[in-house]
Design an enzyme around this catalytic site. Structure first.
Site, PDB file in Angstrom:
ATOM      1  N   LYS A   1       0.839  -1.199   0.000  1.00  0.00           N
ATOM      2  CA  LYS A   1       0.000   0.000   0.000  1.00  0.00           C
ATOM      3  C   LYS A   1       0.877   1.253   0.000  1.00  0.00           C
ATOM      4  O   LYS A   1       0.594   2.226  -0.714  1.00  0.00           O
ATOM      5  CB  LYS A   1      -0.908   0.016   1.222  1.00  0.00           C
ATOM      6  CG  LYS A   1      -1.788   1.268   1.327  1.00  0.00           C
ATOM      7  CD  LYS A   1      -2.326   1.492   2.720  1.00  0.00           C
ATOM      8  CE  LYS A   1      -1.247   1.960   3.667  1.00  0.00           C
ATOM      9  NZ  LYS A   1      -1.761   2.326   5.011  1.00  0.00           N
ATOM     10  N   SER A   2       1.930   1.248   0.804  1.00  0.00           N
ATOM     11  CA  SER A   2       2.786   2.428   0.916  1.00  0.00           C
ATOM     12  C   SER A   2       3.407   2.789  -0.423  1.00  0.00           C
ATOM     13  O   SER A   2       3.466   3.965  -0.810  1.00  0.00           O
ATOM     14  CB  SER A   2       3.885   2.183   1.949  1.00  0.00           C
ATOM     15  OG  SER A   2       3.336   1.967   3.225  1.00  0.00           O
TER      16      SER A   2
ATOM     17  N   ARG B   1      -7.527  11.612  13.810  1.00  0.00           N
ATOM     18  CA  ARG B   1      -6.140  11.379  13.419  1.00  0.00           C
ATOM     19  C   ARG B   1      -5.446  12.703  13.103  1.00  0.00           C
ATOM     20  O   ARG B   1      -6.038  13.604  12.492  1.00  0.00           O
ATOM     21  CB  ARG B   1      -6.047  10.437  12.215  1.00  0.00           C
ATOM     22  CG  ARG B   1      -6.561   9.047  12.528  1.00  0.00           C
ATOM     23  CD  ARG B   1      -6.200   8.059  11.438  1.00  0.00           C
ATOM     24  NE  ARG B   1      -4.757   7.800  11.384  1.00  0.00           N
ATOM     25  CZ  ARG B   1      -4.180   6.991  10.510  1.00  0.00           C
ATOM     26  NH1 ARG B   1      -4.928   6.355   9.613  1.00  0.00           N
ATOM     27  NH2 ARG B   1      -2.881   6.798  10.528  1.00  0.00           N
TER      28      ARG B   1
ATOM     29  N   GLU C   1       4.179  -0.174  12.647  1.00  0.00           N
ATOM     30  CA  GLU C   1       3.052  -0.879  12.036  1.00  0.00           C
ATOM     31  C   GLU C   1       3.108  -2.381  12.290  1.00  0.00           C
ATOM     32  O   GLU C   1       2.100  -3.082  12.141  1.00  0.00           O
ATOM     33  CB  GLU C   1       3.002  -0.598  10.543  1.00  0.00           C
ATOM     34  CG  GLU C   1       4.189  -1.135   9.763  1.00  0.00           C
ATOM     35  CD  GLU C   1       4.389  -0.408   8.442  1.00  0.00           C
ATOM     36  OE1 GLU C   1       4.250  -1.056   7.404  1.00  0.00           O
ATOM     37  OE2 GLU C   1       4.662   0.812   8.471  1.00  0.00           O
TER      38      GLU C   1
END
Length: 443
Positions: free
Chosen positions: A28-29, A128, A325
């Site tokens: 995803k990154s 966030r 993460e």
């Protein structure tokens, strides 16, 4: 959806050593960084083997809303960049969902189009942090309205683009998220004066993600000066159109490699890169320290668990600051380990999809774990775990922690397993398919 109506999924439990070879979806990154850079490039390009997930489709939708064209049919996504003098007419809406990369990476690009671009997302996204990005963009010459609904420094907010961003030097505190730095760097070459980002604060978490951003910029001919600690200067100029081949998502490998550790079997993740800036590469060292055998093969990365499975796992003393993460999956393994663990350096994961430290302490404790929540981490001691409901708080990494515990302990039910679609579509089916004597699965 309230807790009373959210479905709980019975996590499968191993009944022997799992032997499997898996092919994981793309990172995803990398996918979302590649999409942003392609939308700002000087010509069309292709993001090959793009991850198709909620977060990446939200990024594609956001860039389409600005005037780029991202074609998401197939595994290779073609991107036509923002046109010269792009305008959003009467305005545009960007849905951030639960994607921090969309909420933080897209606003700088929104300044390069003419018109008002409003950003909003799922309810939890309003908690966030994004204020540092908005303040930085205002300092660099953009008009930002973040007082909507009385929520300064948070969603919803509006970027009023004029087609150009003056740019220059900006000082930020990126101690809450490395994405604050990456967001400014990704679009900085398109600012009139480039951007010179200087961090002033506690150490930046997840620095490998900033290194990933810098590497991808340089691959596209962008000059980045990162010779000094806590400073990144991007020179103004074009961003070359470069086709990107997306690596497997190594952080998503965590539950699968953990399955080898839990079951005492072996799991190979195909196409593990020899060199990478992904934080998930740290799994090689972390799992070795917990008693697993890790080796490279022609097919990828192979992890073999202790002979007696999770009962043979050793606890871990680790600073996970740069790889936060991975903390939920690692914490789950530590809860199963036979010796104590102390995980530190991860106060910043309180600002992720949920307060992950509080959530992990609560949910692991609910299943019998001896766990103490610390200001910047967790302390865990051996304890007899039991089945029960494991809540995920709409957080895909929490779901990963839940299924790891469930693989070892019968009777674990994981809330809202579909939240894993954030980075791994159809995770539950894929995961369940591994619970066979021998498996070979692809995403």
């Amino acid at each position: 959806m309230s807790a009373s109506t959210t479905p709980f999924w019975p996590a499968p439990t191993v009944d022997g050593a799992v032997e499997a070879v898996v092919t994981l979806p793309g990172s995803k990154s990398i996918t979302n960084r590649a999409l942003i850079l392609a939308a700002l490039a000087d010509g069309p390009s292709v993001v090959r083997r793009a991850l198709r997930s909620r977060d990446t489709l939200l990024m594609a939708g956001a860039l389409n809303a600005l005037g780029a064209r991202v074609e998401t049919d197939g595994e290779d996504w073609t991107v036509t960049p923002l046109p010269t003098n792009a305008s959003v007419g009467d305005g545009a809406l960007v849905d951030c969902g639960l994607a921090g990369t969309v909420m933080r990476f897209v606003p700088p690009a929104a300044g390069l189009v003419t018109g008002a671009v409003r950003f909003d997302g799922d309810p939890h996204m309003r908690n966030r942090p994004v204020g540092e990005i908005l303040d930085a963009l205002a300092a660099l010459g953009l008009e930002i309205d973040d007082a909507e609904e009385g929520s300064p420094g948070a969603l919803p907010f509006t970027v009023h683009g004029t087609g150009t961003v003056p740019g220059g030097t900006v000082v930020i505190d990126a101690s809450a998220s490395s994405q604050f730095v990456s967001a400014l760097l990704l679009a900085g070459a398109r600012f009139d004066s480039g951007v010179d980002v200087r961090h002033d604060g506690a150490p930046i978490p997840s620095l490998p993600h900033v290194e990933m951003t810098v590497t991808m910029l340089r691959r596209r001919g962008v000059a980045v000066d990162d010779a000094d600690a806590n400073r990144w200067a991007v020179s103004p100029g074009p961003i070359a159109a470069v086709d990107e081949v997306v690596e497997p998502d190594l952080s998503n490998a965590a539950p699968f490699l953990a399955l080898a550790a839990v079951s005492g079997g072996s799991v190979t993740v195909r196409d593990w890169p020899a060199a990478t800036t992904q934080a998930g590469d740290a799994l090689r060292d972390l799992l070795t320290r917990m008693g697993c055998t890790v080796s490279r093969t022609d097919g990828g990365l192979r992890v073999t668990g202790p002979a007696d499975g999770w009962r043979g796992l050793q606890g871990l003393q680790a600073d996970l600051h740069d790889v936060g993460e991975l903390a939920p999956a690692v914490a789950a393994l530590c809860a199963l380990a036979s010796t104590p663990s102390h995980l530190t350096g991860i106060a910043h994961i309180r600002g992720h999809e949920t307060d992950r430290l509080a959530a992990l302490a609560t949910e692991l404790g609910r299943l019998g774990a001896d766990v103490e929540e610390l200001p910047d981490g967790l302390r865990l001691a051996p304890a007899a775990l039991r089945g029960g409901r494991f809540r995920t708080y709409a957080d895909h990494r929490m779901a990963h922690a839940g299924v790891i515990i469930g693989a070892a302990i019968d009777g674990v039910e994981v809330e809202d397993i579909a939240t894993t679609s954030k980075t791994f579509p159809d995770f539950a089916t894929f995961w369940s398919g591994l619970f066979h004597p021998v498996g070979s699965l692809g995403a």
